[in-house]
Enzyme design. Structure first.
Site: not given
Ligand code: ZN
Length: 463
Positions: A19, A22, A127, A130, A144, A147, A288, A291
């Site tokens: 997306h 990136h 995680c 990650c 995390c 995330h 953020k 998805k």
């Molecule tokens: Zn993470």
């Protein structure tokens, strides 16, 4: 022999198509690759996808698609996204490429021979976002920091470990003695602080992940996705390009690139990359981009609306090179109309029209150079400054026209210096090449002489 410049981006996971979050990094890498090519250097620009790991495996399962089919589909789609942004990569690597898998196995054996791999047991947290073995110290409110919607997993696994701790002093010295190794400086301090807490050995295999490269002599394990992925920087380019001049990546990948990767290379007896630059992130309307939040926009969707160079301009000028930046489509449109439709587009159209009316005959274009400031500020990753610099030249020419008002005068009363004016435009076009390559090409063609004609507007105004 020409100087070489080897630049890489992070390779994206294939749990989903890339997306706009990136895309930023790929655009910036492309600017640098194009700049160095124009300087006559031998450039290699590597990007691609990381097809291994649990994250990709789960996505394929969820979509009920054979893994290979899934990987082909996402890889193709990502390539298309990159092409829509005119990213001039020399290779698009997939970590399932045969030559990569072979390089990873060779690398493993070198590290093993050094005595840096042993079988052990990992009890801790992981995680999946990650694909990282993390510690409690990394968590913010139990999650995390990168995330926050995912709950980290508890893992108890038999793994092969890499003797990371052995390289603690080596890494400390590297970061202290080579300030250019990690940029920006704040990131270097962050990594030094992490090192000062002490390094623990890290697992480099997974017994439960099927999609990976089998561990040599122990096919019950696959090689941990980061150990595998980092090696793409070696397998991805012709041999004489290593070491890389620049690894460009997001701040969430910092630790692997600045602490694990150099330790792995040292263990394998290979040279280290020269610089690792970690940028910040885009948020979208204050959120953020993810998805799970359902707010993903693909580069192709933006390109449809604003054109390739419209998107590139905005990302280069307002991107999160050193701090998080919020993106809104309203702002993008505003900037597009002000800087591209009005600024650059209007100047080019105005001058071309005048040349047509006054039947200006001009010598063909010669060879041009970058404005001296560009090289300096580009070396400092000040992309926005480069564009400001070029736009100053645009507004100078605009002022020159407004002062001399050639449209009010004819023949003998004309005070405009056509050569200066047209050469000014040609220089602008030359300098725009790394940033807005298609637009630069159009202007170069339109102003190559001897006759100059009006053309379609470069950036039609958006309502
Ligand atoms: Zn993470």
């Amino acid at each position: 022999m020409n100087k070489k410049f080897y630049i890489t981006t992070a390779i994206d996971y294939i749990d989903d198509v890339m997306h706009i979050g990136h895309a930023y990094q790929k655009i910036v890498a492309d600017v640098l690759a194009r700049y160095h090519r124009l300087m006559g250097e031998k450039v290699f620009f590597l990007t691609g996808v990381d097809e291994h790991g649990g994250k990709a495996e789960e996505a394929a399962k969820k979509a009920r698609v054979e893994f290979k089919e899934w990987a082909d589909k996402i890889s193709q789609a990502n390539k298309k996204q990159l092409q829509s942004l005119n990213i001039s990569f020399d290779r698009f690597i997939r970590t399932t490429d045969q030559n990569h898998e072979k390089t990873v196995v060779d690398f493993w054996r070198r590290v093993e021979k050094k005595g840096d791999i042993y079988l052990g047991k990992y009890v801790g947290i992981y995680c999946q976002g990650c694909e990282g073995f993390i510690t409690k110290k990394d968590l913010v409110k139990g999650k995390c920091p990168y995330h926050p919607t995912k709950t980290p997993r508890r893992l108890t696994e038999k793994n092969y470990f890499f003797r990371w701790s052995k390289y603690e002093d080596f890494l400390k010295n590297l970061l202290k003695n080579h300030p250019e190794f990690v940029l920006p400086e704040s990131r270097r301090n962050e990594m030094l602080a992490f090192l000062n807490q002490g390094l623990e050995d890290v697992p480099i295999s997974r017994p439960s992940v099927k999609w990976g490269i089998p561990v040599p002599d122990d096919p019950d394990h696959t090689i941990y996705v980061w150990f595998d992925a980092l090696i793409n920087y070696i397998s991805g380019a012709p041999k004489d390009f290593w070491p890389a001049d620049l690894h460009l990546l997001g701040k969430d990948n910092l630790r692997w690139h600045t602490l694990l990767w150099p330790a792995m290379l040292k263990s394998a007896g290979l040279e280290l990359p020269k610089t690792v630059y970690a940028h910040d992130f885009f948020t979208l309307n204050g959120q953020k981009i993810s998805k799970s939040l359902g707010n993903i926009i693909r580069p192709t969707e933006l390109v449809k609306k604003f054109g390739t160079d419209g998107v590139r301009y905005y990302f280069i000028k307002y991107g999160p090179i050193a701090r998080d930046v919020d993106l809104t489509l309203e702002k993008l449109k505003e900037v597009y109309n002000a800087d591209l439709a009005n600024g650059l587009g209007n100047l080019v159209a105005r001058v071309a029209k005048l040349c047509e009316i006054y039947k200006v005959h001009i010598g063909k274009s010669g060879s041009y150079k970058f404005y001296p400031e560009i090289s300096e500020i580009l070396g400092k990753f000040r992309f926005e400054e480069c564009l400001k610099n070029i736009w100053e030249k645009i507004s100078n020419l605009d002022k020159y026209l407004d002062q001399n008002k050639p449209w009010e005068k004819s023949g003998i009363n004309q005070t405009i210096n056509w050569v200066n004016l047209i050469e000014g435009i040609r220089e602008i076009a030359f300098n725009l090449q790394p940033f807005l390559p298609k637009t630069a090409e159009k202007i170069k063609k339109q102003f190559q002489g001897p006759k100059i004609k009006s053309e379609k507007p470069l950036f039609p105004r958006l309502k």
